[in-house]
Structure formats: C-alpha cells, structure tokens
Write a protein that holds these residues in place. Sequence first.
Motif, PDB file in Angstrom:
ATOM      1  N   GLU A  27      23.842 -25.264  23.033  1.00  0.00           N
ATOM      2  CA  GLU A  27      24.534 -24.383  24.092  1.00  0.00           C
ATOM      3  C   GLU A  27      23.903 -22.926  24.309  1.00  0.00           C
ATOM      4  O   GLU A  27      23.931 -22.200  24.979  1.00  0.00           O
ATOM      5  CB  GLU A  27      25.943 -24.247  23.919  1.00  0.00           C
ATOM      6  N   LEU A  28      23.041 -22.677  23.312  1.00  0.00           N
ATOM      7  CA  LEU A  28      22.241 -21.421  23.221  1.00  0.00           C
ATOM      8  C   LEU A  28      20.728 -21.574  23.551  1.00  0.00           C
ATOM      9  O   LEU A  28      20.058 -20.498  23.259  1.00  0.00           O
ATOM     10  CB  LEU A  28      22.462 -20.686  21.826  1.00  0.00           C
ATOM     11  N   SER A  29      20.372 -22.612  24.104  1.00  0.00           N
ATOM     12  CA  SER A  29      18.832 -22.918  24.397  1.00  0.00           C
ATOM     13  C   SER A  29      18.366 -21.919  25.048  1.00  0.00           C
ATOM     14  O   SER A  29      17.135 -21.773  25.057  1.00  0.00           O
ATOM     15  CB  SER A  29      18.675 -24.370  24.798  1.00  0.00           C
ATOM     16  N   SER A  30      19.093 -21.121  26.055  1.00  0.00           N
ATOM     17  CA  SER A  30      18.550 -20.461  27.135  1.00  0.00           C
ATOM     18  C   SER A  30      18.474 -18.933  26.524  1.00  0.00           C
ATOM     19  O   SER A  30      17.761 -17.999  27.263  1.00  0.00           O
ATOM     20  CB  SER A  30      19.066 -20.504  28.264  1.00  0.00           C
ATOM     21  N   THR A  31      19.170 -18.698  25.472  1.00  0.00           N
ATOM     22  CA  THR A  31      18.850 -17.260  24.897  1.00  0.00           C
ATOM     23  C   THR A  31      17.554 -17.006  24.235  1.00  0.00           C
ATOM     24  O   THR A  31      16.921 -17.737  23.362  1.00  0.00           O
ATOM     25  CB  THR A  31      19.894 -17.061  23.572  1.00  0.00           C
ATOM     26  N   PRO A  32      16.977 -16.016  24.609  1.00  0.00           N
ATOM     27  CA  PRO A  32      15.589 -15.626  23.854  1.00  0.00           C
ATOM     28  C   PRO A  32      15.929 -15.338  22.745  1.00  0.00           C
ATOM     29  O   PRO A  32      16.778 -14.769  22.194  1.00  0.00           O
ATOM     30  CB  PRO A  32      15.036 -14.312  24.986  1.00  0.00           C
ATOM     31  N   VAL A  33      14.888 -15.666  21.650  1.00  0.00           N
ATOM     32  CA  VAL A  33      15.071 -15.300  20.379  1.00  0.00           C
ATOM     33  C   VAL A  33      13.789 -13.985  20.102  1.00  0.00           C
ATOM     34  O   VAL A  33      12.940 -13.690  20.906  1.00  0.00           O
ATOM     35  CB  VAL A  33      14.365 -16.398  19.448  1.00  0.00           C
ATOM     36  N   LEU A  34      14.354 -13.241  19.299  1.00  0.00           N
ATOM     37  CA  LEU A  34      13.692 -12.040  18.960  1.00  0.00           C
ATOM     38  C   LEU A  34      13.012 -11.960  17.824  1.00  0.00           C
ATOM     39  O   LEU A  34      13.431 -12.352  16.443  1.00  0.00           O
ATOM     40  CB  LEU A  34      14.753 -10.887  18.689  1.00  0.00           C
ATOM     41  N   ILE A  35      11.671 -11.997  17.882  1.00  0.00           N
ATOM     42  CA  ILE A  35      10.784 -11.834  16.611  1.00  0.00           C
ATOM     43  C   ILE A  35       9.706 -10.704  16.893  1.00  0.00           C
ATOM     44  O   ILE A  35       9.372 -10.241  17.998  1.00  0.00           O
ATOM     45  CB  ILE A  35      10.031 -13.068  16.504  1.00  0.00           C
ATOM     46  N   THR A  36       9.821  -9.683  15.737  1.00  0.00           N
ATOM     47  CA  THR A  36       8.978  -8.549  15.823  1.00  0.00           C
ATOM     48  C   THR A  36       7.896  -8.526  14.565  1.00  0.00           C
ATOM     49  O   THR A  36       8.220  -9.277  13.819  1.00  0.00           O
ATOM     50  CB  THR A  36       9.834  -7.235  15.715  1.00  0.00           C
ATOM     51  N   GLU A  37       6.856  -7.669  14.780  1.00  0.00           N
ATOM     52  CA  GLU A  37       6.204  -7.652  13.630  1.00  0.00           C
ATOM     53  C   GLU A  37       6.769  -6.623  12.685  1.00  0.00           C
ATOM     54  O   GLU A  37       7.330  -5.625  13.085  1.00  0.00           O
ATOM     55  CB  GLU A  37       4.783  -6.830  14.093  1.00  0.00           C
ATOM     56  N   THR A  38       6.638  -6.845  11.303  1.00  0.00           N
ATOM     57  CA  THR A  38       7.171  -6.024  10.407  1.00  0.00           C
ATOM     58  C   THR A  38       6.152  -4.588  10.158  1.00  0.00           C
ATOM     59  O   THR A  38       5.078  -4.877  10.428  1.00  0.00           O
ATOM     60  CB  THR A  38       7.292  -6.709   9.199  1.00  0.00           C
ATOM     61  N   GLN A  39       6.932  -3.543   9.588  1.00  0.00           N
ATOM     62  CA  GLN A  39       6.196  -2.544   9.387  1.00  0.00           C
ATOM     63  C   GLN A  39       5.545  -2.625   7.964  1.00  0.00           C
ATOM     64  O   GLN A  39       4.690  -1.825   7.548  1.00  0.00           O
ATOM     65  CB  GLN A  39       7.007  -1.426   9.790  1.00  0.00           C
ATOM     66  N   GLN A  40       6.504  -3.389   7.236  1.00  0.00           N
ATOM     67  CA  GLN A  40       6.072  -3.227   5.768  1.00  0.00           C
ATOM     68  C   GLN A  40       5.661  -4.675   5.192  1.00  0.00           C
ATOM     69  O   GLN A  40       6.655  -5.495   5.458  1.00  0.00           O
ATOM     70  CB  GLN A  40       7.274  -2.644   4.823  1.00  0.00           C
ATOM     71  N   ILE A  41       4.657  -4.719   4.438  1.00  0.00           N
ATOM     72  CA  ILE A  41       4.158  -6.066   4.085  1.00  0.00           C
ATOM     73  C   ILE A  41       5.032  -6.846   3.263  1.00  0.00           C
ATOM     74  O   ILE A  41       5.413  -7.961   3.209  1.00  0.00           O
ATOM     75  CB  ILE A  41       2.715  -5.725   3.192  1.00  0.00           C
ATOM     76  N   LYS A  42       5.927  -6.058   2.412  1.00  0.00           N
ATOM     77  CA  LYS A  42       6.989  -6.792   1.645  1.00  0.00           C
ATOM     78  C   LYS A  42       7.969  -7.664   2.424  1.00  0.00           C
ATOM     79  O   LYS A  42       8.785  -8.618   1.841  1.00  0.00           O
ATOM     80  CB  LYS A  42       7.761  -5.968   0.666  1.00  0.00           C
ATOM     81  N   PHE A  43       8.057  -7.074   3.809  1.00  0.00           N
ATOM     82  CA  PHE A  43       9.081  -8.080   4.564  1.00  0.00           C
ATOM     83  C   PHE A  43       8.167  -9.220   5.428  1.00  0.00           C
ATOM     84  O   PHE A  43       8.523  -9.679   6.520  1.00  0.00           O
ATOM     85  CB  PHE A  43       9.716  -7.342   5.684  1.00  0.00           C
ATOM     86  N   GLY A  44       7.061  -9.601   4.851  1.00  0.00           N
ATOM     87  CA  GLY A  44       6.174 -10.330   5.585  1.00  0.00           C
ATOM     88  C   GLY A  44       5.494  -9.889   6.867  1.00  0.00           C
ATOM     89  O   GLY A  44       5.300  -8.639   6.896  1.00  0.00           O
ATOM     90  N   ASP A  45       4.971 -10.963   7.483  1.00  0.00           N
ATOM     91  CA  ASP A  45       4.125 -10.329   8.584  1.00  0.00           C
ATOM     92  C   ASP A  45       5.023 -10.293  10.027  1.00  0.00           C
ATOM     93  O   ASP A  45       4.862  -9.137  10.954  1.00  0.00           O
ATOM     94  CB  ASP A  45       2.881 -11.371   8.947  1.00  0.00           C
ATOM     95  N   TYR A  46       5.957 -11.105  10.071  1.00  0.00           N
ATOM     96  CA  TYR A  46       6.959 -11.213  11.365  1.00  0.00           C
ATOM     97  C   TYR A  46       8.472 -11.206  10.956  1.00  0.00           C
ATOM     98  O   TYR A  46       8.488 -11.745   9.729  1.00  0.00           O
ATOM     99  CB  TYR A  46       6.686 -12.148  12.363  1.00  0.00           C
ATOM    100  N   GLN A  47       9.292 -10.784  11.786  1.00  0.00           N
ATOM    101  CA  GLN A  47      10.377 -11.049  11.503  1.00  0.00           C
ATOM    102  C   GLN A  47      11.447 -11.532  12.409  1.00  0.00           C
ATOM    103  O   GLN A  47      11.300 -11.216  13.656  1.00  0.00           O
ATOM    104  CB  GLN A  47      11.272  -9.647  10.953  1.00  0.00           C
TER     105      GLN A  47
END
Length: 588
Positions: A27-47
């Motif tokens: 039912e949520l297939s048309s909602t866009p997902v939010l992925i951003t680049e992280t600012q700190q390496i400890k949070f990985g590359d993307y979030q």
Amino acid sequence: IVKDFGSSLLYMLRALFSESVSKLYPELSSTPVLITETQQIKFGDYQFNSSMSIAKKLEQNGQKISPQEVAREIVENLPKCDRIEKMEVAGPGFINIFLSKNWIAASIANIALKGIEIPVIEKRRVVVDFSSPNIAKQMHVGHLRSTIIGDSISRLLTYVGFDVLRLNHIGDWGTQFGMLIAHLQDCFPNFINEVPPVSDLQAFYKESKKRFDEDEAFKARAYQCVTKLQSFDPDFVKAWQIICDVSRKDFNQIYDRLDINIVERGESFYQKYMIDLVEELEQLGVLELDEGRKILRFGEEVPLTVVKSDGGFTYDTSDLAALKYRLYVDKADWIIYVVDAGQSLHFELIYAAGQKLGWYSPTEKRVELVSFGLVLGEDKKKFKTRSGDTVRLTDLLDEGVKRAEIKLQEKERDKVMISEELALARDAVAYGCVKYADLSQTRTQDYVFSFDRMLDDRGNTAVYLLYAFARIKSICRNSEVSEEDIQNYVNSLPDGILPLEHKSEFRLAKTILKFTDCILNTLDNFLFHQLCDYVYSLATTFHDFYNECYVIHKDLDEICRQFGMLQLDLSDADALSTACIYLADPHK
Ligand code: ARG
C-alpha cells in the motif's frame, strides 16, 4: 525511465529500498524513499531515513509497528547487492549503509579500463528551445543565460543517448517588421539590387520606431508592409531577409565564440501553420471575439490572443503553432523551453491550451519550462551599461577575453607559451568562466554578474577547474604511462581489485563514483550548480590526493632524495605503495 543504473550508488540504493518497501507494504509502494549521504563516516556512506514516516503511515492504517522494526524488516527484505558492505539500524530507525570497499576498488579499476559507464535510460526525442533572441534587437544577458543553460541541457541529454533537436526560436516575425521594411525602402530605395549597408540595426530600429510613433502616414504604410510580408510578396520578403541577415551575423558570431550548436527555426517558420491553426480553432468553435480580437479562453484562465484586431498573429499564436508542430511533426516526447521566469504565465497558458485541445497528455509527453532568474549588475539592479543601455554581448565577451589575458600575464604564462597557445588558453579561460559563472549559480534565482569573481583562481570557479584539469593532463604526460600499461596493470590485479590504501586515495575513488548519481540528479532537475559543486569537489579531492600521495616516479625520486632515503626499486609495487603511504604520512 532508468533501465540500468551503471555505477550509480544513490539512485540504485533508492530503487533497491523502494523495492523492499513495496514488497513489505504494497500500500506504500508509491511513497518515495528518502536516502541521503551521511556527513560522518561512523554513520556509513548513506542513510535511509524513511522508517519513521513509514511507521506513521502504517499506524494511520491501523497497523502498529515501531520504526526500528520497520527498519529491520526493510534490511531483511532488501535484494542482495554487492555494493553494500553492511547495514546498521540506528537511533529511532535510521538505516546506516556502508559501501563495499571491494566494490569501490573494482569499479575504479573497471573505469580505468573502460571509462565510466553511462546509465542506460529509455531513449527520448527531445526538443530544446533555447537562446531565441529577437531580430533587430540586441541579444542580451537573458539570452546569454538561456544559451548557456540550453546548451548544457542539450549536451547532457545527448551524453545519455537522447535524440536532441536544438531549436533557436528567434523573434523574426510580427508587426515590427512593417516599420523596419518601410524605413528600409525610404533609406535605401535600391535595396533590391544592392545590399544596403545597415550595420547598426538597433539605431535603425529606433529611427523607424520614432517615425512609426510620430507619423500617421508612415504607420499606415508600415501596416501595409506587414500584410505584404505575411502574404510572402517577394520584394517584401527580400527586405525582411536583409534585415534578418544583419542580426543573424551578430548572433552567429556569439554562437561561434561560445561553441554553441543550434538550428534556427524562428517564428516566421510557423506562418502557414498559424493560418491552419486559426482555421482549425474556428472550426472547433473555440475562439471568442473580444473587442475585435480573437481569443482562446479556457474557464477562468487568462485568455490567449490568437488573432489581433488588425488581423495579425501574436507571440501566443506562434507558440501554439510551434507546440503543435513539435508534437506532431518533430514527434517530440519531451519539449524543454529555456526561457526567463518572467514568461512563466505565457508558457503555462500555452501548455494548458495544448492539453485542452487534446494535442498531448502530460502522462505521455513532457512539455516544460526550465526557467531562470535575472542577471544583475554588481549594484544588484538589472545588468545594464553605465548609460542604462542593454550590455552588448560582444562587448561583454571582449571584456572577458581582455581580463583573461591580463590574468595569464600576471601568472607569467606569456613567458612559457607561444602566442597561439596563449590565445587558446585566454579564450578557454574567458568563455569557460562566463559559462561556469552562470551554471554554478542556482538556476532559478537571480545572480550578480562579476568579472572579478568569475576569473578568480580560488574557490568554485572555472579557472580552478581548468587548473586541476591541466595538472592531471600534465601528470599523464610526465608519467609516460600508456593506455596499454594501464590495461596490463589492471588486468594483473588479483580479483580486479585496485589497492586503495591511502585515505585520500579512497576518498577520491568514492568521489569519482558519485559521477553517475550526479548525472542522474542533473537530469532530474537541470540544476547545473549541483553538477558544478560535484566537479568542484572532485577537483579539491583530487588536489588533496595529489598533495598527500605521490603519483609519479619523478616526484617519488625527488622526495626520496629530500628525505635521504635510498632509491626505491620502482618496479616493486609493494615498495611503491609503502613509499606513498610513508610520504603521505611521515609519522607512520
Ligand atoms: N524571443 C523571445 C524573447 O526574447 C524568447 C522566445 C522563447 N521561446 C519561445 N518558444 N517562445 O523573449
């Protein structure tokens, strides 16, 4: 529609996470997902940041589940992907995504072999309407913006494989030609046999306008001239051509200098289609009579004037005819108009009319205005000369060239280059700066034109980028490494993985890999300043790498001597990379 993401990271992750979300919660297939680049390496590359909003939506639908649980489920259901090393659910439900180092290293090796893979996108036929100055008037900075942005859009679309038609919709038709022709007849009665020496068309325009406003008999004659021209009477067409040619010569000089490719298809081209269009609209019975004008009105909207009370056509008529022609004859899937934001209403009305008349539907075809803000002077007012006139583009480019030359002399480039090289460098700097200064500003906003800023060699400017580019080229030249050497080296790598040992080397690799996402993003929004920001970050990351890691033997030899080290055996790859790390970080 992207068929293959190439070496994309962000767009590919978005697609992957969308897939997982729609599998779990259809039912949520048309909602866009939010992925951003992280600012700190400890949070990985993307979030991934959408777990919270997904949990909220599910709760509204009566399904109680915590955002952390949503995040865990999404991770579990994510299709396998070799680009991801690991994922961690953190805080209120974020998903931290760590990229695979091996994938990065292998992708860079692959780029060294084959170049960057362009994402595969479903092909479209695109018309880009840009530049579009008016005959007998100066091409101004607004047209320059349209030219630079429109050319960049066309280049980008061509780069990803689209079929692009670049159109110059010049203002070469309309009632002003009546007074110009009448004035030409008076000033140069023999114009049919002998091309008249009109060089300053702007002054000529002003003179004829003055007569038009002050002299009733001249005005009446001007109207007759329009009728003759619009019925293609040869003598009048000839006069019109003479006038157009003068302007055309000026325009082409500017296009040549800026290396712009564009096909002229001005308003006059649509004369017979305008006649057909009006007939069609009459037959459909959609034209209304309004104080002698024929207008096209849909509901509450501002009407379009299709025929003036004197029978002539308007800017509205030519744009309607042009839209129809581009859809039906050019068979465009996508039409882009690069015009200043001041004309937004005009285009909204044209597009709405096109849809109401059933020419296209926005679900099948894309017809849009890519607008831009004003160019301002350093006083934050509209860009004008001191005397208040429009700045001639030729003068503006001449000034840029002059200043670029001074800049090169300051850097004593004139001492190391022969004059031909110097001229090439000067032009590359001048025109590159004019274009880059425009593109690196947010397109939709007004921007202040400043020669000093655009020719600065620090910060996000063309000069800085040209400098980085020249430096890379020089490294390539000095290293004497051939294509074949590179191929052999990459092919000899275990599992095709390029060793990326130093942190600035690794950072450079990651920055290079953002290229594909940058292309996809620019295709989405035509905000070229984001592309400029990317190229700038690529240049600075490269410079950091260059400063910290020694990339050619010559440098290495030199530094070895400086540090009093023994000469290294440069055929030994291990010794070489150890030396690089040592030199980058002498504390180690
Ligand atoms: N000639 C117009 C001007 O100078 C721009 C034309 C833009 N294109 C169009 N299809 N109306 O303002």
